[in-house]
Design a protein around this motif. Structure first.
Motif, mmCIF file in Angstrom:
data_model
loop_
_atom_site.group_PDB
_atom_site.id
_atom_site.type_symbol
_atom_site.label_atom_id
_atom_site.label_comp_id
_atom_site.label_asym_id
_atom_site.label_seq_id
_atom_site.Cartn_x
_atom_site.Cartn_y
_atom_site.Cartn_z
ATOM 1 N N THR B 291 0.839 -1.203 0.000
ATOM 2 C CA THR B 291 0.000 0.000 0.000
ATOM 3 C C THR B 291 0.870 1.247 0.000
ATOM 4 O O THR B 291 1.812 1.348 0.781
ATOM 5 N N ASP B 293 1.212 5.790 -0.615
ATOM 6 C CA ASP B 293 0.556 7.031 -0.182
ATOM 7 C C ASP B 293 0.024 7.867 -1.348
ATOM 8 O O ASP B 293 -0.290 9.040 -1.163
ATOM 9 N N LEU B 296 -6.289 8.469 -5.191
ATOM 10 C CA LEU B 296 -7.005 9.185 -6.245
ATOM 11 C C LEU B 296 -7.006 10.693 -6.057
ATOM 12 O O LEU B 296 -7.545 11.412 -6.898
ATOM 13 N N THR B 321 -6.730 2.595 -4.033
ATOM 14 C CA THR B 321 -7.489 1.954 -2.961
ATOM 15 C C THR B 321 -8.056 2.996 -1.998
ATOM 16 O O THR B 321 -8.407 2.664 -0.865
ATOM 17 N N ASP B 323 -8.812 7.679 -1.398
ATOM 18 C CA ASP B 323 -8.402 9.048 -1.708
ATOM 19 C C ASP B 323 -6.898 9.225 -1.567
ATOM 20 O O ASP B 323 -6.271 9.915 -2.354
ATOM 21 N N GLU B 324 -6.333 8.627 -0.529
ATOM 22 C CA GLU B 324 -4.913 8.831 -0.227
ATOM 23 C C GLU B 324 -4.104 7.535 -0.276
ATOM 24 O O GLU B 324 -2.984 7.486 0.229
ATOM 25 N N PHE B 325 -4.653 6.503 -0.878
ATOM 26 C CA PHE B 325 -3.977 5.200 -0.888
ATOM 27 C C PHE B 325 -3.949 4.591 -2.285
ATOM 28 O O PHE B 325 -4.962 4.582 -2.991
#
Lengths: 379, 379
Positions: B291, B293, B296, B321, B323-325
């Motif tokens: 994962t 940082d 989207l 995965t 907004d921030e991933f």
């Protein structure tokens, strides 16, 4: 992070100014925003559960202040950059909900922790915990840390009870860390449209959290804070009794995505849409359609399309026709004059907000305030 | 529009600093950028055609300066807000390629026109031409205007030869307007992957432009400027001999979208990817995935997914995965350690750039300069 209020500042307090903005413009309906903030605060107070709203949805210091004034214990940030902006803006109690990795960022995390009374971070890996302790030691300031737990999203978080206990023990014994509890956020649950199906999925996910809480207690590490939940599950997660803190964020604005979900057992809308994008018809040469100035740089494009709230005939649709162009799809025989002003409900609020410098806050038809999207693009 | 250079400024000129940035970070490979700028300038010089690169792709004053230094006649902007920023940054020759509508914006357009030597706007409607003339009269400064022509995209532009001539005559006789020619941009053509199919579609679209040029000449209104084309059609449109000015923008950076298109008859890559998003692995608890940082809010989501340029095993994929991933998808048995640094090619360059405050300009593995995305979010 102080930003100019932009070209629409000349319209402040002018009658009917809501409909004369330079567009595309992000609009917040203040009456609805205040109502949404009050409703969630009232719910949490009635349920005797803490509310820590997620600021990733709005990235706005003023909205944080209002949420805290209404009873929130503090805020959540998704990124270190957001937390830095909010701390500098006077917000004193911040949970960063994503693991912070990389030496540069871990150093900055320790620095912002030393600058405000209450910062809480999360971790899901022993190497990361070690690095966080070293950075906290370097500035001689204890860092509060939650164990980040995966409850089924397969994203961040530890994946076993054993790993959760191992990391909690590591935190508890690290000289510059304080074990603060557990984070368990089920992002995969938030947009299951049917209430009963969502509740069943949340129940299943909660078994992982239950097992971890039990194991931690057995190890003498009862979690002070059990935090999680979003706008889609806050009511369900409250009933289950495992959480003592809710992280919902989108409820302040709502959006097209959440409008489709039954947030409440009876399906009723608990919160109303407070966030709109205003756009202007810049070309009107074709029957049945009108071209606007709000395209895919003016809306989030990861979710559903925008819906039209006002300014176009009933039944009109919206689509993107380029980076800077949108299209209002009209029925045959209908048209919209050049210069017509349309307001759309934001399709997915968080990434839509991130495209704008400012909120245009309206009270009825009057532009009442302009707020900054303070943490826009702060990673 | 002056922005702070951000948290990575401390790494400037440090050896290997490219791989130690706080992420997600937008990266420009300076060698490739310079090569792309030089190649397009060389092509246009050899073809004896003017180049007016579209600044909507980069929104950066420094890149405008470099394009003009390499021979461009000026720049294009998509929005009035971009033009205001570029004019304030010293760019003197700007074409705004979208019709400007609404009284607030038309007044601002007249003001920026009065502030620089050469501004050109476009229009596709008699009511709009009338409003533009009135605004130009109010500041006593003649505005150059192109007739915006629809050549098949069904977006902005006049839809008939008769309307084009009517508007050109209206401009020509308006006291504060100057008829400057025609804009004909075929956005619908740019991403037809096969060269021959794209050339055939462009040929068909060009008949509309040809007919308008003929009719204008017959009315004594030969267009001084015929402007259009993008990175997907600049070579084709040059051959057709109707355009004397190219508006391509994406060529400076390229992206996953354009990498899939055969830009040249032999299919060879004329330009190379110069724009990357760097991201860090922030969670690595699952076999076969890691994962990151960059989610989207760190990439455009309207086009293809990002592709991985470096930092992960060959064949690894990328997905969002949250907004921030983001998630690096690995083969079974592969893993990426916590803190690993990955660089992705931007999926669609224009809206990706619009998510960042800064470019991190690298020369090899060293962070050499930080530039602002000056017109970020300027509508």
């Amino acid at each position: 992070m102080e930003t100019k209020p932009g070209p629409n500042a000349v319209l402040l307090d002018e009658p009917e100014s809501r409909h004369r903005l330079a567009t595309p413009a992000l609009i917040v309906d203040l009456d609805t925003l205040e109502e949404n903030i009050a409703r969630m605060a009232g719910f949490c107070e009635a349920q005797n559960i803490s509310l820590r709203p997620h600021a990733k949805s709005h990235k706005c210091i003023e909205i944080c202040r209002r949420q805290i004034a209404a009873g929130a214990v503090g805020i959540c940030c998704a990124t270190l950059g957001e937390a830095e902006v909010m701390a500098a803006g006077g917000i004193a109690n911040i949970l960063i909900t994503s693991p912070v990795a990389g030496s540069t960022k871990i150093g900055r995390l320790a620095a912002v922790n030393a600058s405000i009374p209450d910062l809480i971070a999360v971790s899901d890996h022993v190497d990361n915990v070690e690095a966080l302790n070293a950075a906290a030691a370097a500035v001689d300031e204890t860092l509060k840390l939650l164990v980040d737990l995966d409850i089924g999203q397969n994203r961040t978080g530890v994946t076993s009870v054993e790993a959760a206990v191992e990391i909690a023990l590591q935190i508890d014994t690290a000289p510059f860390l304080e074990f603060a509890g557990v984070q368990a956020y089920g992002g995969h649950l938030q947009h299951i449209p049917d209430y009963a199906a969502r509740a069943a999925a949340a129940e299943e996910a909660s078994t992982r959290l239950y097992d971890v809480i039990e194991a931690l207690a057995a190890a003498g590490l009862e979690p002070v804070t059990v935090t999680g939940a979003g706008t889609g599950t806050f009511e369900i997660d409250t009933k289950r009794g495992l959480y003592n803190e809710l992280q919902a964020g989108s409820y302040v604005f709502m959006d097209v995505e959440y409008a489709d979900d039954a947030l409440w057992p009876d399906g009723g809308p608990l919160f109303d849409a407070a966030l709109f994008v205003q756009t202007t018809v810049i070309s009107a040469n074709r029957p049945g359609q009108a071209t606007t100035d709000a395209g895919l740089k003016a809306f989030a494009t990861d979710g559903p399309l925008p819906t039209i709230a006002q300014g176009a005939p009933a039944g009109a649709g919206y689509k993107f026709t380029g980076d800077e162009f949108g299209c209002v799809i009209l029925s045959p025989g209908e048209d919209l004059a050049l210069g017509s002003v349309i307001e759309c409900v934001a399709p997915h609020c968080d990434p839509t907000v991130n495209l704008y410098d400012n909120y245009h806050c309206v009270r009825g038809d009057t532009l009442a305030e302009i707020w900054c999207v303070d943490a826009r693009g702060k990673y």
